[in-house]
Scaffold this motif. Structure first.
Motif, PDB file in Angstrom:
ATOM      1  N   VAL A   1      60.339  52.027  28.877  1.00 26.08           N
ATOM      2  CA  VAL A   1      61.763  52.222  28.612  1.00 26.08           C
ATOM      3  C   VAL A   1      62.021  53.722  28.583  1.00 26.08           C
ATOM      4  CG1 VAL A   1      62.142  50.046  27.433  1.00 26.08           C
ATOM      5  CG2 VAL A   1      61.326  51.981  26.122  1.00 26.08           C
ATOM      6  N   SER A   2      63.129  54.146  29.189  1.00 26.57           N
ATOM      7  CA  SER A   2      63.315  55.576  29.456  1.00 26.57           C
ATOM      8  C   SER A   2      64.580  56.172  28.848  1.00 26.57           C
ATOM      9  CB  SER A   2      63.346  55.798  30.976  1.00 26.57           C
ATOM     10  OG  SER A   2      64.409  55.070  31.569  1.00 26.57           O
ATOM     11  N   GLY A   3      65.222  55.439  27.937  1.00 22.30           N
ATOM     12  CA  GLY A   3      66.493  55.922  27.409  1.00 22.30           C
ATOM     13  C   GLY A   3      66.399  56.754  26.138  1.00 22.30           C
ATOM     14  N   GLY A   4      65.197  56.898  25.586  1.00 17.14           N
ATOM     15  CA  GLY A   4      65.041  57.729  24.391  1.00 17.14           C
ATOM     16  C   GLY A   4      65.235  56.967  23.095  1.00 17.14           C
TER      17      GLY A   4
ATOM     18  N   LYS B   1      61.747  49.101  12.291  1.00 21.40           N
ATOM     19  CA  LYS B   1      62.223  50.397  11.790  1.00 21.40           C
ATOM     20  C   LYS B   1      62.885  51.131  12.948  1.00 21.40           C
ATOM     21  CE  LYS B   1      57.518  51.980  12.459  1.00 21.40           C
ATOM     22  NZ  LYS B   1      56.261  52.320  11.789  1.00 21.40           N
ATOM     23  N   PRO B   2      63.731  52.108  12.644  1.00 22.45           N
ATOM     24  CA  PRO B   2      64.458  52.802  13.715  1.00 22.45           C
ATOM     25  C   PRO B   2      63.540  53.434  14.761  1.00 22.45           C
ATOM     26  CG  PRO B   2      65.393  53.344  11.575  1.00 22.45           C
ATOM     27  CD  PRO B   2      64.141  52.567  11.316  1.00 22.45           C
ATOM     28  N   GLU B   3      62.373  53.910  14.340  1.00 24.45           N
ATOM     29  CA  GLU B   3      61.455  54.561  15.276  1.00 24.45           C
ATOM     30  C   GLU B   3      60.956  53.600  16.359  1.00 24.45           C
ATOM     31  OE1 GLU B   3      61.331  56.798  11.420  1.00 24.45           O
ATOM     32  OE2 GLU B   3      61.349  54.713  12.024  1.00 24.45           O
ATOM     33  N   ASN B   4      61.041  52.295  16.103  1.00 25.13           N
ATOM     34  CA  ASN B   4      60.609  51.295  17.076  1.00 25.13           C
ATOM     35  C   ASN B   4      61.750  50.816  17.969  1.00 25.13           C
ATOM     36  OD1 ASN B   4      57.936  51.257  16.393  1.00 25.13           O
ATOM     37  ND2 ASN B   4      58.049  49.422  15.126  1.00 25.13           N
ATOM     38  N   LEU B   5      62.924  51.451  17.843  1.00 24.34           N
ATOM     39  CA  LEU B   5      64.084  51.039  18.621  1.00 24.34           C
ATOM     40  C   LEU B   5      64.385  52.103  19.674  1.00 24.34           C
ATOM     41  CD1 LEU B   5      66.303  49.783  15.660  1.00 24.34           C
ATOM     42  CD2 LEU B   5      64.843  48.412  17.166  1.00 24.34           C
ATOM     43  N   LEU B   6      64.238  51.721  20.935  1.00 25.41           N
ATOM     44  CA  LEU B   6      64.413  52.657  22.041  1.00 25.41           C
ATOM     45  C   LEU B   6      65.470  52.119  23.003  1.00 25.41           C
ATOM     46  CD1 LEU B   6      60.637  53.256  22.889  1.00 25.41           C
ATOM     47  CD2 LEU B   6      62.069  54.625  21.372  1.00 25.41           C
ATOM     48  N   TYR B   7      66.159  53.041  23.683  1.00 28.39           N
ATOM     49  CA  TYR B   7      67.124  52.626  24.699  1.00 28.39           C
ATOM     50  C   TYR B   7      66.408  52.329  26.015  1.00 28.39           C
ATOM     51  CZ  TYR B   7      71.190  53.544  21.828  1.00 28.39           C
ATOM     52  OH  TYR B   7      72.134  53.475  20.846  1.00 28.39           O
TER      53      TYR B   7
ATOM     54  N   SER C   1      73.482  51.457  27.850  1.00 31.57           N
ATOM     55  CA  SER C   1      72.134  50.877  27.826  1.00 31.57           C
ATOM     56  C   SER C   1      71.933  49.959  26.631  1.00 31.57           C
ATOM     57  CB  SER C   1      71.089  51.994  27.786  1.00 31.57           C
ATOM     58  OG  SER C   1      69.801  51.476  27.521  1.00 31.57           O
ATOM     59  N   LYS C   2      71.166  48.909  26.860  1.00 32.95           N
ATOM     60  CA  LYS C   2      70.787  48.028  25.758  1.00 32.95           C
ATOM     61  C   LYS C   2      69.693  48.689  24.927  1.00 32.95           C
ATOM     62  CE  LYS C   2      67.517  45.508  28.709  1.00 32.95           C
ATOM     63  NZ  LYS C   2      67.183  44.203  29.325  1.00 32.95           N
ATOM     64  N   ILE C   3      69.523  48.195  23.703  1.00 29.97           N
ATOM     65  CA  ILE C   3      68.471  48.697  22.817  1.00 29.97           C
ATOM     66  C   ILE C   3      67.265  47.766  22.930  1.00 29.97           C
ATOM     67  CG2 ILE C   3      69.071  47.427  20.694  1.00 29.97           C
ATOM     68  CD1 ILE C   3      68.333  51.178  20.772  1.00 29.97           C
ATOM     69  N   MET C   4      66.077  48.330  22.772  1.00 24.29           N
ATOM     70  CA  MET C   4      64.841  47.557  22.919  1.00 24.29           C
ATOM     71  C   MET C   4      63.969  47.716  21.676  1.00 24.29           C
ATOM     72  SD  MET C   4      65.080  46.449  26.138  1.00 24.29           S
ATOM     73  CE  MET C   4      63.438  46.027  26.730  1.00 24.29           C
TER      74      MET C   4
END
Length: 368
Positions: A99-102, A144-150, A157-160
């Motif tokens: 996933v490449s959205g940061g 946790k937020p750190e495990n949520l990437l775009y 973009s959806k969240i992953m």
């Protein structure tokens, strides 16, 4: 069945993974694993490869096989997919969707406009993914937020949910290692060492929703013992002035998820039906300034290496788009991170799953 013998059909043999993939750069490290950005040589597809040294897994082979078998079955648009599994003499290689959205927080800070409705749409996607897991009988345990990437750099973009289940594989599901990783997201019953269920994930989603609306965690104390006491008692507040412009519906939603009694806590299904998610009670007022200021102060990048460095992926993707990549088609990483891993596993570098890189280094009061 011991690793190395003929295993399940989903596992492929590879004498040298670098005959199939070109390693680009290390994205992060764990107790006995390394995540590497790689390119499949035939398709040129970019992936994230989790390299796990077998020496560090002795005695855990059966549980590892079971975990990976479950991961391989998970197919959801908001969960990073496990595409393939390769095995060599010394390593397991988990080929993960890239996933490449940061990172979630980075995107919020970069925005010029951010509202409750934005937060509601993010939480709805997370709830939908976690409900899918719960329906499969799977508890994530480390949301946790750190495990949520775009998924991509696109604005819509959806969240992953990334790195799903791998924390469990690495043995960080125990109370002790959870506490030393990211205590601020752990449900009271986990800290109390009581039997726990799917409800622990719903608590964590409540904590994430809280942070998305104010930019700081609901529980904060420099002293871990005092922090644990707050969580055990479910002591949190909607502090003024940070919550003055937030709707009562949002606060009600959080209170139902951050309910001390797991039997009274909202399930994902109930949370998805709440007006703040399913209705139109989430406000459109711009709260970007206050939330982004708090995120920058309370969630500064840890000096510890992140378990998964999403920023490195974004940087690499931008290099590719600009056509300025310094790497030629035949180049590989001079020393494979997986080689270093094997050495680390044999000299006892496994930290027992306690990785303080997995969250903010401290939990502070809201910053003025």
């Amino acid at each position: 069945m011991p690793l190395g013998e003929d295993g399940p059909s989903w596992k492929k043999r590879a004498q040298d993974i670098r005959e199939i993939y070109e390693f680009r750069e290390t994205l992060g490290t764990g107790a006995f694993s390394e995540v590497v950005l790689a390119e499949e040589k035939t398709s040129r597809k970019l992936v994230a490869i989790k390299c796990i040294a077998k020496k560090a897994l002795e005695g855990k082979e059966t549980s590892l096989e079971n975990e990976i078998a479950v991961l391989h079955k998970i197919k959801h648009p908001n969960i990073v997919a496990l595409d393939d599994i390769y095995e060599s003499g010394g390593h397991l290689y988990l080929i993960m969707q890239l996933v490449s959205g940061g990172e979630l927080f980075d995107r919020i800070v970069e925005k010029g406009f951010y509202t409750e409705r934005d937060a509601s749409q993010l939480i709805r996607q997370i709830l939908d993914a976690v409900q899918y897991l719960h329906d499969m009988g799977i508890v994530h345990r480390d949301l946790k937020p750190e495990n949520l990437l775009y998924y991509s750099p696109d604005l819509d973009s959806k969240i992953m949910i990334s790195d799903f289940g791998l924390s469990k594989i690495e043995g960080s599901g125990s109370v002790m290692s959870t506490a030393c990783g990211t205590p601020g997201y752990v449900a009271p019953e986990v800290l109390a060492q009581k039997p726990y269920s799917k409800a622990v994930d719903c608590w964590s989603i409540g904590v994430i929703a809280y942070i998305l609306l104010c930019g700081y965690p609901p529980f904060y104390d420099e002293n871990d013992a005092k922090l644990f006491e707050q969580i055990l008692r479910a002591e949190y507040e909607f502090d003024s002035p940070y919550w003055d412009d937030i709707s009562e519906s949002a606060k009600d939603f959080i209170q139902h998820l951050m309910e001390k009694d797991p039997s009274q806590r909202f399930t994902c299904e109930q949370a998805l039906q709440h007006p703040w998610i399913a209705g139109d009670t989430a406000l459109d007022k711009n709260i970007h300034q206050s939330v982004s200021e708090q995120i920058k102060k309370n969630f500064a990048k840890s000096k510890w290496k992140q378990a998964f460095n999403a920023t490195a992926v974004v940087r690499h993707m931008r290099k590719l788009q600009l056509g300025t990549s310094q790497e030629g088609p035949g180049q590989t990483t001079p020393t494979s991170p997986c080689d270093l891993l094997e050495a680390g596993a044999s000299n006892g570098s496994d930290s027992g799953g306690c990785d303080r890189s997995l969250g903010p280094s401290s939990h502070r009061l809201p910053q003025d």
